[in-house]
Design a protein around this motif. Structure first.
Motif, PDB file in Angstrom:
ATOM      1  N   ILE A   1      18.152  38.117 -56.159  1.00 45.05           N
ATOM      2  CA  ILE A   1      16.919  37.305 -56.628  1.00 45.05           C
ATOM      3  C   ILE A   1      15.806  38.226 -57.354  1.00 45.05           C
ATOM      4  O   ILE A   1      15.809  39.585 -57.017  1.00 45.05           O
ATOM      5  N   VAL A   2      15.267  37.716 -58.560  1.00 47.09           N
ATOM      6  CA  VAL A   2      14.465  38.456 -59.277  1.00 47.09           C
ATOM      7  C   VAL A   2      13.459  37.484 -59.976  1.00 47.09           C
ATOM      8  O   VAL A   2      13.514  36.210 -60.263  1.00 47.09           O
ATOM      9  N   PHE A   3      11.945  37.994 -60.213  1.00 49.89           N
ATOM     10  CA  PHE A   3      11.142  37.041 -60.808  1.00 49.89           C
ATOM     11  C   PHE A   3      11.027  37.657 -62.436  1.00 49.89           C
ATOM     12  O   PHE A   3      10.906  39.025 -62.547  1.00 49.89           O
ATOM     13  N   VAL A   4      11.107  36.963 -63.357  1.00 48.96           N
ATOM     14  CA  VAL A   4      10.711  37.317 -64.802  1.00 48.96           C
ATOM     15  C   VAL A   4       9.243  36.896 -65.109  1.00 48.96           C
ATOM     16  O   VAL A   4       9.118  35.670 -65.014  1.00 48.96           O
ATOM     17  N   VAL A   5       8.700  37.939 -65.459  1.00 46.18           N
ATOM     18  CA  VAL A   5       7.136  37.786 -65.540  1.00 46.18           C
ATOM     19  C   VAL A   5       7.015  36.974 -67.037  1.00 46.18           C
ATOM     20  O   VAL A   5       6.154  35.987 -66.920  1.00 46.18           O
ATOM     21  N   ASP A   6       7.477  37.095 -68.005  1.00 46.58           N
ATOM     22  CA  ASP A   6       7.335  36.458 -69.296  1.00 46.58           C
ATOM     23  C   ASP A   6       7.561  35.062 -69.234  1.00 46.58           C
ATOM     24  O   ASP A   6       6.932  34.267 -69.983  1.00 46.58           O
ATOM     25  N   THR A   7       8.353  34.561 -68.388  1.00 45.82           N
ATOM     26  CA  THR A   7       8.838  33.182 -68.522  1.00 45.82           C
ATOM     27  C   THR A   7       8.431  32.641 -67.293  1.00 45.82           C
ATOM     28  O   THR A   7       8.412  31.441 -67.144  1.00 45.82           O
ATOM     29  N   GLY A   8       7.893  33.168 -66.210  1.00 46.57           N
ATOM     30  CA  GLY A   8       7.328  32.402 -64.939  1.00 46.57           C
ATOM     31  C   GLY A   8       8.750  32.182 -64.109  1.00 46.57           C
ATOM     32  O   GLY A   8       8.303  31.180 -63.481  1.00 46.57           O
TER      33      GLY A   8
ATOM     34  N   LEU B   1      11.501  32.386 -61.139  1.00 42.88           N
ATOM     35  CA  LEU B   1      12.137  32.853 -60.145  1.00 42.88           C
ATOM     36  C   LEU B   1      13.612  32.704 -60.227  1.00 42.88           C
ATOM     37  O   LEU B   1      14.063  31.367 -60.124  1.00 42.88           O
ATOM     38  N   GLN B   2      14.561  33.753 -60.380  1.00 41.81           N
ATOM     39  CA  GLN B   2      15.922  33.511 -60.493  1.00 41.81           C
ATOM     40  C   GLN B   2      16.821  34.332 -59.737  1.00 41.81           C
ATOM     41  O   GLN B   2      16.586  34.997 -59.164  1.00 41.81           O
ATOM     42  N   ILE B   3      18.033  33.429 -59.518  1.00 37.56           N
ATOM     43  CA  ILE B   3      19.173  33.935 -58.526  1.00 37.56           C
ATOM     44  C   ILE B   3      20.384  33.951 -59.215  1.00 37.56           C
ATOM     45  O   ILE B   3      20.614  33.335 -60.265  1.00 37.56           O
ATOM     46  N   TRP B   4      21.095  34.975 -58.975  1.00 36.71           N
ATOM     47  CA  TRP B   4      22.454  35.423 -59.690  1.00 36.71           C
ATOM     48  C   TRP B   4      23.535  34.709 -58.898  1.00 36.71           C
ATOM     49  O   TRP B   4      23.417  34.871 -57.484  1.00 36.71           O
ATOM     50  N   ASN B   5      24.072  33.925 -59.284  1.00 39.05           N
ATOM     51  CA  ASN B   5      25.051  32.961 -58.951  1.00 39.05           C
ATOM     52  C   ASN B   5      26.645  33.541 -59.052  1.00 39.05           C
ATOM     53  O   ASN B   5      27.591  32.869 -58.623  1.00 39.05           O
ATOM     54  N   GLY B   6      26.730  34.836 -59.327  1.00 39.22           N
ATOM     55  CA  GLY B   6      28.044  35.451 -59.363  1.00 39.22           C
ATOM     56  C   GLY B   6      28.459  35.422 -60.968  1.00 39.22           C
ATOM     57  O   GLY B   6      29.328  36.197 -61.105  1.00 39.22           O
ATOM     58  N   ILE B   7      27.985  34.587 -61.648  1.00 43.09           N
ATOM     59  CA  ILE B   7      28.293  34.767 -63.080  1.00 43.09           C
ATOM     60  C   ILE B   7      27.251  34.779 -63.980  1.00 43.09           C
ATOM     61  O   ILE B   7      27.198  35.595 -65.108  1.00 43.09           O
ATOM     62  N   TYR B   8      26.048  34.176 -63.777  1.00 48.07           N
ATOM     63  CA  TYR B   8      24.887  34.393 -64.417  1.00 48.07           C
ATOM     64  C   TYR B   8      23.734  33.951 -63.579  1.00 48.07           C
ATOM     65  O   TYR B   8      23.929  33.653 -62.788  1.00 48.07           O
TER      66      TYR B   8
ATOM     67  N   GLU C   1      20.373  31.949 -62.710  1.00 52.28           N
ATOM     68  CA  GLU C   1      20.037  30.686 -62.507  1.00 52.28           C
ATOM     69  C   GLU C   1      18.633  30.447 -61.902  1.00 52.28           C
ATOM     70  O   GLU C   1      18.401  31.283 -61.205  1.00 52.28           O
ATOM     71  N   SER C   2      17.684  29.606 -62.851  1.00 50.61           N
ATOM     72  CA  SER C   2      16.451  29.401 -62.340  1.00 50.61           C
ATOM     73  C   SER C   2      16.396  28.766 -61.214  1.00 50.61           C
ATOM     74  O   SER C   2      17.092  27.426 -60.945  1.00 50.61           O
ATOM     75  N   ILE C   3      15.545  29.287 -60.062  1.00 54.53           N
ATOM     76  CA  ILE C   3      15.228  28.463 -58.748  1.00 54.53           C
ATOM     77  C   ILE C   3      14.243  27.641 -58.933  1.00 54.53           C
ATOM     78  O   ILE C   3      13.931  26.556 -58.649  1.00 54.53           O
ATOM     79  N   HIS C   4      13.058  28.336 -59.776  1.00 51.01           N
ATOM     80  CA  HIS C   4      11.778  27.648 -60.019  1.00 51.01           C
ATOM     81  C   HIS C   4      11.192  28.269 -61.142  1.00 51.01           C
ATOM     82  O   HIS C   4      11.194  29.641 -61.164  1.00 51.01           O
ATOM     83  N   THR C   5      10.482  27.584 -62.059  1.00 51.24           N
ATOM     84  CA  THR C   5       9.704  27.950 -63.096  1.00 51.24           C
ATOM     85  C   THR C   5       8.065  27.701 -62.725  1.00 51.24           C
ATOM     86  O   THR C   5       8.022  26.256 -62.348  1.00 51.24           O
ATOM     87  N   LEU C   6       7.178  28.362 -62.988  1.00 44.81           N
ATOM     88  CA  LEU C   6       5.904  28.179 -62.639  1.00 44.81           C
ATOM     89  C   LEU C   6       5.284  27.239 -63.487  1.00 44.81           C
ATOM     90  O   LEU C   6       5.688  27.349 -64.723  1.00 44.81           O
ATOM     91  N   GLU C   7       4.591  26.373 -63.100  1.00 45.44           N
ATOM     92  CA  GLU C   7       3.893  25.130 -63.570  1.00 45.44           C
ATOM     93  C   GLU C   7       3.055  25.816 -64.740  1.00 45.44           C
ATOM     94  O   GLU C   7       2.627  25.351 -65.825  1.00 45.44           O
ATOM     95  N   VAL C   8       2.096  26.692 -64.199  1.00 46.62           N
ATOM     96  CA  VAL C   8       1.118  27.489 -64.837  1.00 46.62           C
ATOM     97  C   VAL C   8       1.527  28.637 -65.347  1.00 46.62           C
ATOM     98  O   VAL C   8       1.742  29.425 -64.335  1.00 46.62           O
ATOM     99  N   HIS C   9       1.382  29.195 -66.543  1.00 40.29           N
ATOM    100  CA  HIS C   9       1.867  30.331 -67.062  1.00 40.29           C
ATOM    101  C   HIS C   9       0.607  31.127 -67.400  1.00 40.29           C
ATOM    102  O   HIS C   9      -0.100  30.741 -68.591  1.00 40.29           O
ATOM    103  N   ILE C  10       0.463  32.196 -66.943  1.00 43.49           N
ATOM    104  CA  ILE C  10      -0.801  33.082 -67.021  1.00 43.49           C
ATOM    105  C   ILE C  10      -0.659  33.818 -68.491  1.00 43.49           C
ATOM    106  O   ILE C  10       0.355  34.422 -68.747  1.00 43.49           O
TER     107      ILE C  10
END
Length: 265
Positions: A74-81, A83-90, A92-101
């Motif tokens: 799991i990792v969080f990408v700051v620029d896009t807001g 939270l992503q998880i590695w599914n073994g191939i690529y 995948e976004s778990i959640h994207t923040l609704e408010v992007h600072i």
């Protein structure tokens, strides 16, 4: 020789037990189903959260050498807001923040220096007297750990090397915030053993009109504190500015300030 063998045996046994044991951070009453349990509090009214690893953008994320065995990473990408998880191939976004600072201006005295400022008096460093952007305040000041790399450092400001018994001030230029909503000003502070007469205050400016001094730290009885000041700006304000003032005497107490920023959505 037998003593050395015994020490090695005990060390290996201890490491083996730790490797197979459940781990609790901030708690000794672990769930029977958890390999790792983290408490949200260290006691009293102080509560903390879990911050996942962060990368600034996809380019940094792709430098993580994940493979087919790393499913669940799991990792969080700051620029896009995201939270992503590695599914073994690529990824995948778990959640994207609704408010992007969006950050309009920032000053950390390192690489983020878009929020310009002036200072009074001019910077000086004549150890142990410091009023400057620096990476440490000299011997014995390891307690300053909330700020990092370069920061605004203050130690023994009442001196004859450029200071005196008055508020030293850093004055940040007005920033146009008309493009944002829910505007905030924030900065980090770390104070060590401030006594009577050692104070920190700030004043916010709305459209270049001062809103009055706010006493952030009223020094007394070796006051040690740290945190992040977050200041809300009301709707309709076009520009915001900030002045921080520090008054302090003696080289056994000191302070650091960092990560000044203006942001919103």
């Amino acid at each position: 020789m037998r003593s050395i063998v015994l020490i090695i045996f005990l060390a290996v046994n201890l490491i083996s037990n730790l490797a197979s044991a459940q781990v609790g951070i901030g708690t000794t009453t672990l769930s029977g189903a958890a390999m790792l349990e983290i408490s949200s509090t260290t006691g009293g009214n102080r509560y903390l959260g879990l911050l996942p690893p962060r990368v600034e953008n996809y380019a940094q994320r792709d430098l993580i050498l994940a493979n087919s065995l790393d499913i669940g990473l799991i990792v969080f990408v700051v620029d896009t807001g995201e939270l992503q998880i590695w599914n073994g191939i690529y990824w995948e976004s778990i959640h994207t923040l609704e408010v992007h600072i969006q950050t309009l201006a920032r000053q950390d005295f390192d690489s983020e220096v878009s929020w310009n400022y002036t200072i009074n008096p001019i910077f000086y460093s004549v150890p142990p007297d410091h009023w400057n952007a620096l990476s440490d305040l000299g011997s014995g000041t390891e307690e300053i750990d909330r700020v990092y790399n370069n920061f605004l450092g203050c130690r023994d400001l009442n001196n004859t090397n450029g200071g005196g018994n008055f508020f030293h001030e850093i004055v940040f230029d007005p920033v146009d915030v008309s493009s944002l909503t829910n505007v905030r000003i924030a900065f980090d502070y770390d104070i060590f053993e401030f006594d009577n007469g050692d104070d920190v205050r700030y004043e916010v400016f709305h459209d270049e009109v001062g809103q009055g001094h706010i006493l952030l730290v009223d020094g007394s009885a070796n006051l040690t504190t740290e945190g992040t000041a977050i200041i809300s700006i009301p709707p309709g304000v076009t520009t915001v500015g900030l002045i921080i003032g520090i008054r302090q005497n003696g080289d056994s107490d000191y302070a650091g300030f960092d990560n000044f920023r203006v942001y919103g959505e």
